[in-house]
Design a protein around this motif. Structure first.
Motif, short mmCIF file in Angstrom:
data_model
loop_
_atom_site.label_atom_id
_atom_site.label_comp_id
_atom_site.label_asym_id
_atom_site.label_seq_id
_atom_site.Cartn_x
_atom_site.Cartn_y
_atom_site.Cartn_z
N GLY A 82 0.79 -1.22 0.00
CA GLY A 82 0.00 0.00 0.00
C GLY A 82 0.82 1.27 0.00
N SER A 83 1.98 1.26 0.67
CA SER A 83 2.80 2.47 0.73
C SER A 83 3.26 2.89 -0.66
N VAL A 84 3.67 1.91 -1.47
CA VAL A 84 4.09 2.21 -2.84
C VAL A 84 2.89 2.57 -3.70
N ALA A 85 1.76 1.91 -3.46
CA ALA A 85 0.55 2.19 -4.23
C ALA A 85 0.09 3.63 -4.04
N LEU A 86 0.25 4.16 -2.84
CA LEU A 86 -0.14 5.55 -2.58
C LEU A 86 0.69 6.51 -3.43
N VAL A 87 1.98 6.22 -3.56
CA VAL A 87 2.85 7.07 -4.38
C VAL A 87 2.50 6.93 -5.85
N ALA A 88 2.18 5.70 -6.27
CA ALA A 88 1.94 5.43 -7.69
C ALA A 88 0.60 5.95 -8.18
N ALA A 89 -0.36 6.14 -7.28
CA ALA A 89 -1.72 6.49 -7.68
C ALA A 89 -1.77 7.77 -8.52
N ALA A 90 -1.03 8.79 -8.09
CA ALA A 90 -1.06 10.06 -8.82
C ALA A 90 -0.50 9.91 -10.22
N LEU A 91 0.55 9.10 -10.37
CA LEU A 91 1.16 8.89 -11.69
C LEU A 91 0.19 8.15 -12.61
N GLY A 284 6.82 -3.13 -5.63
CA GLY A 284 6.43 -3.62 -4.31
C GLY A 284 7.58 -3.55 -3.33
N CYS A 285 7.36 -4.15 -2.18
CA CYS A 285 8.37 -4.14 -1.12
C CYS A 285 7.98 -5.18 -0.07
N GLY A 286 8.72 -5.22 1.04
CA GLY A 286 8.40 -6.12 2.11
C GLY A 286 7.05 -5.80 2.73
N MET A 287 6.30 -6.84 3.07
CA MET A 287 4.97 -6.67 3.66
C MET A 287 4.99 -7.27 5.06
#
Length: 498
Positions: A82-91, A284-287
């Protein structure tokens, strides 16, 4: 292959304890638990990023395969987070999926460079209080992510969740041969198929993939303008992903009482994300939630990470008809268990036992992370507060003792402690720049100058006293402090004694 290398290989892949067959069985079953814990979150995070669920699921499969071999922390589950998804959403919203794939490849490249440069050492600046806050915030976020699945439903869903939790927590008292979450999924799925009831299934969460991911370069124009668009997002995704992975690896280190290579984890995650971008997935990353679940049910080696990725592919494609029938209530029960296991319950009692500043740092990390759903923001605030509180504490240890030698009409300032940007003004305030004594001796034997702010304060003191006709002598500078003075305060060099 030497005996030492073989032992290390066995320890990394099968946990290193007991017979190899026992380690394999334990890791395989724990990895399967990790797979089912991945599915609901990955689908939810895909919606957050504004992409189709299969983009997140493909990413988690590819990351799991690559990181199992290239990562630095055995038994850690990685996927579309989710942390990466939040950054990617705007792009994604502004430019579409192809730009996200390009950013994913670039983020992986950044992470490889970070690992090769050894930037994992920055994790040393993250205090235990920040790490505890990070873990607690993630536990809260994991639980809160399940709340939408429990709203607007009838009693059947609540009954199934309760039954699932009962199986998960009570069954281990009878047998631990098979992880109870897997039995929870099988039992609840069988009940929902046998007794039709109005409950949601995995098929209701989003469309599962019907084929294997394919290799393809991102379909974007190779221009400078594209680079300007992608680079900021790629860097942010790389930084956030590394932060969460490094924190998760540290948590696993603590849980398993082992160590891991953070630099290798950086480069391994980078390789995984490069592969993800080329196979149509999101970075992605560690979960941590899934990783804690893996550890809880016996996962210790790389095999558990590999199984989590491989089994996810099996669930998505060959076993898709069966996976779609799994009730969401079973996955919610698993994630509630994961959130409970993740939360550091001892940190509540520690608030009364530990220093107040540690509690403030931990609570601030939790509050900011939960409020923003941004792990980097929460950890950033925690690290900043830790630094401020530490600097304040060190500043209070700095002292200046003033003596007067009437025979030589000399005022003696004996300085002790650390002089740096936070204590330099306090240090300067102890000096009477219009001293009536003819001579002033500044004794720095018990002090240390750390930066140019400290040197500048000392130079200002010496310059002003000499301007008022006072003879100044400086003694006791240690070697490191003397080097700073020689480089940055040439006017002070003339007054140094022995």
């Amino acid at each position: 292959m030497t005996a030492l290398t073989l032992a290390r290989y066995r320890a990394e892949w099968f946990g290193g304890a007991g017979a190899m067959s026992q380690g394999m069985r334990r890791d395989i079953l724990a990895g399967m638990v990790g797979t089912f814990a991945l599915i609901p979150e990955v689908i939810a995070f895909s919606f957050v990023a504004g992409v189709d669920p299969q983009v997140g699921l493909f990413a988690s499969f590819v990351i799991g395969i690559v990181i199992a071999f290239a990562g630095g922390r055995p038994a850690m589950i990685s996927g579309a987070a989710g942390s990466v998804a939040l950054v990617a959403a705007a792009l994604v919203h502004a430019h579409g999926l192809p730009y996200l794939l390009a950013a994913t490849v670039m983020a992986g490249a950044f992470q490889i460079v970070f690992g090769l440069l050894g930037l994992d050492v920055l994790l040393r600046f993250v205090s235990r209080s920040v790490r505890t806050g990070f873990v607690n915030a993630l536990a809260i976020l994991i639980f809160s992510a399940q709340v939408p699945q429990m709203l607007g439903v009838d009693w059947h869903t609540y009954a199934m969740i309760a039954l699932g939790l009962a199986i998960i927590y009570l069954l281990p008292r009878l047998s631990t041969a098979i992880p109870s979450p897997l039995i929870c999924i099988v039992v609840l799925t069988a009940i929902s198929i046998t007794i039709p009831m109005p409950i949601r299934t995995v098929a209701d969460l989003g469309r599962l993939p019907s084929s294997l991911p394919g290799f393809a370069l991102p379909a974007i124009p190779l221009t400078l303008e594209t680079l300007k668009i992608v680079t900021p997002y790629a860097f942010a995704m790389a930084a956030v992903g590394l932060l969460e992975s490094m924190m998760t690896a540290s948590v696993v280190d603590d849980l398993t009482e082992t160590t891991s290579s953070k630099a290798r984890e950086c480069t391994g995650l980078g390789l995984a994300n490069v592969a993800v971008g080329l196979f149509g997935g999101i970075a992605g990353c560690g979960m941590i939630g899934q990783t804690v679940g893996n550890i809880r049910y016996g996962g210790r080696g790389r095999l558990s990470t590999l199984v989590a990725g491989v089994f996810l592919l099996l669930v998505m494609v060959p076993l898709r008809p069966w996976a779609e029938k799994v009730p969401v209530a079973a996955l919610v029960a698993i994630m509630i268990m994961v959130s409970i296991s993740t939360f550091s319950w001892s940190s509540i009692s520690d608030l009364a036992r530990h220093p107040k500043v540690s509690g403030i740092v931990m609570l601030a990390t939790v509050a900011v992370t939960v409020a923003t759903h941004d792990l980097s923001a929460g950890v950033g605030v925690g690290v900043l507060l830790s630094g401020v509180f530490f600097a304040f504490k060190v500043t209070r240890l700095m002292a200046v003792q003033v003596e007067y030698d009437a025979a030589s009409d000399t005022r003696i300032y004996k300085v002790s402690g650390q002089i740096f940007f936070a204590s330099a003004d306090i240090f300067a305030d102890h000096f009477d720049l219009r001293d009536t004594a003819a001579n002033v001796r500044i004794d720095l034997t018990q002090a240390h100058l750390w930066d140019i702010t400290a040197v500048g304060a000392l130079e200002d003191i010496v310059t002003r006293m000499r301007r008022h006709g006072i003879a100044v002598e400086l003694i006791g500078l240690n070697e490191a402090s003397a080097i700073l003075v020689d480089r940055h305060a040439p006017l002070v060099r003339d007054v140094q004694g022995v």
